[in-house]
Motif scaffolding. Structure first.
Motif, PDB file in Angstrom:
ATOM      1  N   ASN A 178      35.141  43.771  39.995  1.00  0.00           N
ATOM      2  CA  ASN A 178      36.154  44.450  39.754  1.00  0.00           C
ATOM      3  C   ASN A 178      36.976  44.529  41.109  1.00  0.00           C
ATOM      4  N   LEU A 179      37.959  42.840  42.005  1.00  0.00           N
ATOM      5  CA  LEU A 179      38.029  42.814  43.123  1.00  0.00           C
ATOM      6  C   LEU A 179      40.173  43.789  42.563  1.00  0.00           C
ATOM      7  N   LEU A 180      39.988  44.740  43.631  1.00  0.00           N
ATOM      8  CA  LEU A 180      41.351  45.632  43.447  1.00  0.00           C
ATOM      9  C   LEU A 180      41.614  45.524  45.084  1.00  0.00           C
ATOM     10  N   ILE A 181      43.044  43.882  45.450  1.00  0.00           N
ATOM     11  CA  ILE A 181      43.116  44.242  46.851  1.00  0.00           C
ATOM     12  C   ILE A 181      44.027  45.364  46.954  1.00  0.00           C
ATOM     13  N   ASN A 182      45.256  45.327  46.392  1.00  0.00           N
ATOM     14  CA  ASN A 182      46.493  45.784  46.369  1.00  0.00           C
ATOM     15  C   ASN A 182      45.965  47.338  45.864  1.00  0.00           C
ATOM     16  N   ASP A 183      46.182  48.669  47.165  1.00  0.00           N
ATOM     17  CA  ASP A 183      46.055  49.739  46.600  1.00  0.00           C
ATOM     18  C   ASP A 183      47.220  50.423  45.867  1.00  0.00           C
ATOM     19  N   ASP A 184      48.231  49.853  45.751  1.00  0.00           N
ATOM     20  CA  ASP A 184      49.748  50.394  44.864  1.00  0.00           C
ATOM     21  C   ASP A 184      49.339  49.545  43.459  1.00  0.00           C
ATOM     22  N   TYR A 185      48.513  49.102  43.766  1.00  0.00           N
ATOM     23  CA  TYR A 185      47.961  47.578  41.925  1.00  0.00           C
ATOM     24  C   TYR A 185      46.444  48.250  41.618  1.00  0.00           C
ATOM     25  N   ARG A 186      46.085  49.363  42.423  1.00  0.00           N
ATOM     26  CA  ARG A 186      44.690  49.973  42.261  1.00  0.00           C
ATOM     27  C   ARG A 186      45.037  51.240  41.688  1.00  0.00           C
ATOM     28  N   ALA A 187      45.957  51.526  42.446  1.00  0.00           N
ATOM     29  CA  ALA A 187      46.156  52.860  41.833  1.00  0.00           C
ATOM     30  C   ALA A 187      45.672  53.096  40.239  1.00  0.00           C
ATOM     31  N   LEU A 188      47.016  52.398  39.316  1.00  0.00           N
ATOM     32  CA  LEU A 188      47.101  52.075  38.432  1.00  0.00           C
ATOM     33  C   LEU A 188      45.955  51.635  37.419  1.00  0.00           C
ATOM     34  N   ALA A 189      45.564  50.930  37.972  1.00  0.00           N
ATOM     35  CA  ALA A 189      44.148  49.973  37.713  1.00  0.00           C
ATOM     36  C   ALA A 189      43.262  50.575  36.409  1.00  0.00           C
ATOM     37  N   PRO A 190      42.382  50.401  35.255  1.00  0.00           N
ATOM     38  CA  PRO A 190      41.932  51.265  34.382  1.00  0.00           C
ATOM     39  C   PRO A 190      40.621  51.534  35.998  1.00  0.00           C
ATOM     40  N   LYS A 191      39.790  52.481  35.524  1.00  0.00           N
ATOM     41  CA  LYS A 191      38.910  52.911  36.388  1.00  0.00           C
ATOM     42  C   LYS A 191      37.711  51.897  35.789  1.00  0.00           C
ATOM     43  N   THR A 192      37.458  51.368  37.142  1.00  0.00           N
ATOM     44  CA  THR A 192      35.730  50.481  37.081  1.00  0.00           C
ATOM     45  C   THR A 192      35.054  51.496  36.937  1.00  0.00           C
ATOM     46  N   THR A 193      34.344  50.989  35.756  1.00  0.00           N
ATOM     47  CA  THR A 193      33.024  51.672  34.541  1.00  0.00           C
ATOM     48  C   THR A 193      31.625  50.692  34.665  1.00  0.00           C
ATOM     49  N   PRO A 194      30.832  50.883  35.140  1.00  0.00           N
ATOM     50  CA  PRO A 194      29.316  50.434  35.097  1.00  0.00           C
ATOM     51  C   PRO A 194      29.365  49.256  33.742  1.00  0.00           C
ATOM     52  N   PRO A 195      28.657  48.583  33.262  1.00  0.00           N
ATOM     53  CA  PRO A 195      28.112  48.088  34.587  1.00  0.00           C
ATOM     54  C   PRO A 195      28.748  47.038  35.882  1.00  0.00           C
ATOM     55  N   SER A 196      30.539  47.033  35.740  1.00  0.00           N
ATOM     56  CA  SER A 196      31.077  46.649  37.216  1.00  0.00           C
ATOM     57  C   SER A 196      30.814  47.710  38.156  1.00  0.00           C
ATOM     58  N   LEU A 197      31.274  46.433  39.386  1.00  0.00           N
ATOM     59  CA  LEU A 197      31.189  47.115  40.745  1.00  0.00           C
ATOM     60  C   LEU A 197      32.883  47.587  40.988  1.00  0.00           C
ATOM     61  N   VAL A 198      34.005  48.178  41.488  1.00  0.00           N
ATOM     62  CA  VAL A 198      34.453  47.656  42.558  1.00  0.00           C
ATOM     63  C   VAL A 198      34.751  47.446  43.722  1.00  0.00           C
ATOM     64  N   ALA A 199      35.751  46.367  44.222  1.00  0.00           N
ATOM     65  CA  ALA A 199      35.536  45.723  45.463  1.00  0.00           C
ATOM     66  C   ALA A 199      37.051  46.708  45.810  1.00  0.00           C
ATOM     67  N   THR A 200      37.275  46.477  46.967  1.00  0.00           N
ATOM     68  CA  THR A 200      38.691  46.961  47.084  1.00  0.00           C
ATOM     69  C   THR A 200      38.925  45.838  48.376  1.00  0.00           C
ATOM     70  N   GLY A 201      38.850  44.715  49.158  1.00  0.00           N
ATOM     71  CA  GLY A 201      38.434  43.764  49.696  1.00  0.00           C
ATOM     72  C   GLY A 201      37.955  43.306  49.684  1.00  0.00           C
ATOM     73  N   TRP A 202      38.125  41.261  50.426  1.00  0.00           N
ATOM     74  CA  TRP A 202      37.118  40.653  50.227  1.00  0.00           C
ATOM     75  C   TRP A 202      36.452  40.884  51.423  1.00  0.00           C
ATOM     76  N   ASP A 203      36.701  41.476  52.582  1.00  0.00           N
ATOM     77  CA  ASP A 203      35.170  42.305  52.704  1.00  0.00           C
ATOM     78  C   ASP A 203      34.326  42.762  52.447  1.00  0.00           C
ATOM     79  N   HIS A 204      34.539  43.897  51.363  1.00  0.00           N
ATOM     80  CA  HIS A 204      34.244  44.740  50.403  1.00  0.00           C
ATOM     81  C   HIS A 204      33.159  43.936  49.472  1.00  0.00           C
ATOM     82  N   ALA A 205      33.833  43.349  48.921  1.00  0.00           N
ATOM     83  CA  ALA A 205      33.393  42.228  47.789  1.00  0.00           C
ATOM     84  C   ALA A 205      32.113  41.085  48.478  1.00  0.00           C
ATOM     85  N   ASP A 206      32.817  40.565  49.816  1.00  0.00           N
ATOM     86  CA  ASP A 206      31.401  40.087  50.429  1.00  0.00           C
ATOM     87  C   ASP A 206      30.265  40.576  50.526  1.00  0.00           C
TER      88      ASP A 206
END
Length: 217
Positions: A178-206
């Protein structure tokens, strides 16, 4: 190698390499910021109070909240002119190009197929020369059909948790990010739950993708 003759999942040839499937809006291409600008240019305003476009678009003329059907029409009009508005996230292309060393890349965009050609041109203009599927079907079902005969090691990246859940339900062995790059957008998003992993940017996803492939190679 992944090959595409036509814009249909049935025309894709899936090989033995890991398959990285990536959403487009707000993952490869910026969506929220350009859509806000598009709305302002067309007499509307987007103020995200919840993690949804519906209910958060107002008319600048009278301040009314726009009905869902009109929001859908505005999104369609935005996609008709997407080539004039959308730009990629700066880290998206170099990250995906680097990952082609260890995986095949497929772009899966949630939009009516009639918009696909404009999206393909826009992506190609910015150097994203990857196969592209445009579909309104649940993404899990699209990928389950695509991988039916020879499921690869599948990694799926999307900003919408419900798409990650769709893929996890149809293909439980897939890694969903679950890639959520924008900080404000991420703050509104549903909390990422297993089995999915959250990534906060492309470096993190990589980092997550490379670790997963190394551990499963």
């Amino acid at each position: 190698m992944i090959r595409l003759a036509e814009p249909s999942a049935s025309d894709l040839a899936i090989g033995a390499r890991p398959l990285l499937v990536v959403d487009v809006d707000e993952v490869v291409l910026q969506f929220v910021a350009p859509f806000k600008a598009f709305l302002l240019a067309n007499g509307h305003e987007l103020n995200l109070e919840t993690f949804s476009l519906n209910g958060n678009v107002k008319s600048l003329e009278d301040g009314r909240r726009v009905e869902n059907a009109e929001v859908k029409a505005l999104i369609s009009a935005f996609y008709d002119s997407q080539e004039d508005w959308q730009e990629p996230f700066s880290a998206a292309r170099p990250t995906l190009e680097g990952l082609t060393e260890i995986a095949d890349v497929l772009l899966l965009t949630a939009m009516p197929p009639r918009h696909r050609e404009k999206r393909r041109r826009l992506l190609a203009r910015h150097g994203f020369d990857f196969p592209l599927i445009a579909s309104e079907a649940p993404k899990g079902e699209v990928l389950r059909d695509l991988c039916e005969t020879a499921p690869p090691d599948l990694i799926f990246v999307d900003d919408m948790l419900y798409n990650c859940r769709s893929v996890s339900q149809c293909l439980p062995e897939a890694l969903t990010i679950n890639l959520l790059i924008n900080d404000d957008y991420r703050a509104l998003a549903p909390k990422t739950t297993p089995p999915s992993l959250v990534a906060t940017g492309w470096d993190h996803a990589d980092t997550i993708i490379r670790r997963h492939i190394a551990e499963n190679g």
